[in-house]
Design a protein around this motif. Sequence first.
Motif, mmCIF file in Angstrom:
data_model
loop_
_atom_site.group_PDB
_atom_site.id
_atom_site.type_symbol
_atom_site.label_atom_id
_atom_site.label_comp_id
_atom_site.label_asym_id
_atom_site.label_seq_id
_atom_site.Cartn_x
_atom_site.Cartn_y
_atom_site.Cartn_z
ATOM 1 N N GLU A 31 0.827 -1.203 0.000
ATOM 2 C CA GLU A 31 0.000 0.000 0.000
ATOM 3 C C GLU A 31 0.865 1.259 0.000
ATOM 4 O OE1 GLU A 31 -2.703 -0.269 3.308
ATOM 5 O OE2 GLU A 31 -3.492 -2.189 2.610
ATOM 6 N N LEU A 32 1.907 1.234 0.811
ATOM 7 C CA LEU A 32 2.814 2.377 0.884
ATOM 8 C C LEU A 32 3.536 2.590 -0.445
ATOM 9 C CD1 LEU A 32 4.155 4.532 2.679
ATOM 10 C CD2 LEU A 32 5.858 2.807 3.248
ATOM 11 N N ARG A 33 3.963 1.512 -1.053
ATOM 12 C CA ARG A 33 4.660 1.607 -2.344
ATOM 13 C C ARG A 33 3.749 2.226 -3.407
ATOM 14 N NH1 ARG A 33 6.897 0.515 -6.622
ATOM 15 N NH2 ARG A 33 9.047 -0.050 -6.898
ATOM 16 N N ARG A 34 2.505 1.789 -3.435
ATOM 17 C CA ARG A 34 1.542 2.334 -4.388
ATOM 18 C C ARG A 34 1.303 3.822 -4.123
ATOM 19 N NH1 ARG A 34 -3.503 3.669 -4.355
ATOM 20 N NH2 ARG A 34 -3.931 2.845 -2.298
ATOM 21 N N ALA A 35 1.157 4.191 -2.872
ATOM 22 C CA ALA A 35 0.912 5.592 -2.518
ATOM 23 C C ALA A 35 2.106 6.474 -2.886
ATOM 24 C CB ALA A 35 0.603 5.703 -1.035
ATOM 25 N N LEU A 36 3.313 5.976 -2.651
ATOM 26 C CA LEU A 36 4.499 6.763 -3.016
ATOM 27 C C LEU A 36 4.616 6.907 -4.528
ATOM 28 C CD1 LEU A 36 7.094 5.383 -0.457
ATOM 29 C CD2 LEU A 36 6.222 7.730 -0.565
ATOM 30 N N PHE A 37 4.306 5.841 -5.254
ATOM 31 C CA PHE A 37 4.340 5.921 -6.715
ATOM 32 C C PHE A 37 3.387 7.013 -7.195
ATOM 33 C CE2 PHE A 37 2.850 4.956 -10.941
ATOM 34 C CZ PHE A 37 4.031 4.702 -11.619
ATOM 35 N N ILE A 38 2.184 7.030 -6.658
ATOM 36 C CA ILE A 38 1.197 8.051 -7.033
ATOM 37 C C ILE A 38 1.705 9.436 -6.641
ATOM 38 C CG2 ILE A 38 -1.118 8.910 -6.515
ATOM 39 C CD1 ILE A 38 -1.945 5.900 -6.312
ATOM 40 N N PHE A 39 2.317 9.542 -5.467
ATOM 41 C CA PHE A 39 2.891 10.807 -5.001
ATOM 42 C C PHE A 39 3.859 11.378 -6.039
ATOM 43 C CE2 PHE A 39 6.449 12.932 -2.836
ATOM 44 C CZ PHE A 39 5.792 13.912 -2.106
ATOM 45 N N PHE A 40 4.768 10.525 -6.517
ATOM 46 C CA PHE A 40 5.757 10.992 -7.494
ATOM 47 C C PHE A 40 5.136 11.208 -8.878
ATOM 48 C CE2 PHE A 40 8.802 8.980 -4.455
ATOM 49 C CZ PHE A 40 9.499 10.133 -4.148
ATOM 50 N N ALA A 41 4.266 10.301 -9.290
ATOM 51 C CA ALA A 41 3.662 10.400 -10.625
ATOM 52 C C ALA A 41 2.823 11.664 -10.762
ATOM 53 C CB ALA A 41 2.821 9.169 -10.914
ATOM 54 N N THR A 42 2.059 12.015 -9.741
ATOM 55 C CA THR A 42 1.207 13.196 -9.825
ATOM 56 C C THR A 42 2.010 14.495 -9.779
ATOM 57 O OG1 THR A 42 0.786 13.195 -7.443
ATOM 58 C CG2 THR A 42 -0.813 12.054 -8.851
ATOM 59 N N ARG A 43 3.251 14.390 -9.380
ATOM 60 C CA ARG A 43 4.121 15.569 -9.367
ATOM 61 C C ARG A 43 5.000 15.647 -10.617
ATOM 62 N NH1 ARG A 43 2.352 14.538 -4.679
ATOM 63 N NH2 ARG A 43 2.212 16.066 -3.005
ATOM 64 N N GLY A 44 4.712 14.757 -11.579
ATOM 65 C CA GLY A 44 5.408 14.805 -12.858
ATOM 66 C C GLY A 44 6.812 14.247 -12.843
ATOM 67 N N ALA A 45 7.112 13.377 -11.899
ATOM 68 C CA ALA A 45 8.452 12.793 -11.830
ATOM 69 C C ALA A 45 8.744 12.002 -13.096
ATOM 70 C CB ALA A 45 8.570 11.884 -10.610
ATOM 71 N N ALA A 46 9.971 12.117 -13.580
ATOM 72 C CA ALA A 46 10.371 11.402 -14.788
ATOM 73 C C ALA A 46 10.388 9.889 -14.561
ATOM 74 C CB ALA A 46 11.747 11.875 -15.238
ATOM 75 N N SER A 47 10.712 9.475 -13.341
ATOM 76 C CA SER A 47 10.788 8.050 -13.033
ATOM 77 C C SER A 47 10.200 7.779 -11.648
ATOM 78 C CB SER A 47 12.249 7.600 -13.102
ATOM 79 O OG SER A 47 12.340 6.226 -12.866
ATOM 80 N N PRO A 48 8.872 7.796 -11.541
ATOM 81 C CA PRO A 48 8.260 7.613 -10.221
ATOM 82 C C PRO A 48 8.571 6.263 -9.579
ATOM 83 C CG PRO A 48 6.592 7.643 -11.950
ATOM 84 C CD PRO A 48 7.882 8.015 -12.581
ATOM 85 N N ASP A 49 8.754 5.229 -10.397
ATOM 86 C CA ASP A 49 9.072 3.908 -9.854
ATOM 87 C C ASP A 49 10.434 3.923 -9.161
ATOM 88 O OD1 ASP A 49 7.968 1.296 -9.557
ATOM 89 O OD2 ASP A 49 9.511 0.554 -10.921
ATOM 90 N N GLU A 50 11.429 4.501 -9.828
ATOM 91 C CA GLU A 50 12.771 4.575 -9.241
ATOM 92 C C GLU A 50 12.785 5.469 -8.008
ATOM 93 O OE1 GLU A 50 15.813 5.589 -12.057
ATOM 94 O OE2 GLU A 50 15.159 4.025 -13.448
#
Length: 85
Positions: A31-50
């Motif tokens: 759950e935390l991993r998914r939430a962090l991914f969304i956190f980075f993705a919604t901020r336009g991170a080039a590589s939210p997974d990394e």
Amino acid sequence: MIDNSLTPASFDSLLAYLGPDRESAARAYLELRRALFIFFATRGAASPDEMTDETINRVARRLSEGELITTENPSNYFYGVARNV
């Protein structure tokens, strides 16, 4: 450059922090991993997974080094670290 890779010991420390048993800790981790991914993705991170992996690895390393995290909600601490990634 610092090696922030997740070791078995640091992963165990992380799971111990996230839950009282491995099953609930594993659910909290996902759950935390998914939430962090969304956190980075919604901020336009080039590589939210990394960036998600880097955040988790940093927290896990700190826990394995003996840092005490006293926040009631673990995600608050992770988001604090994520803002610095």
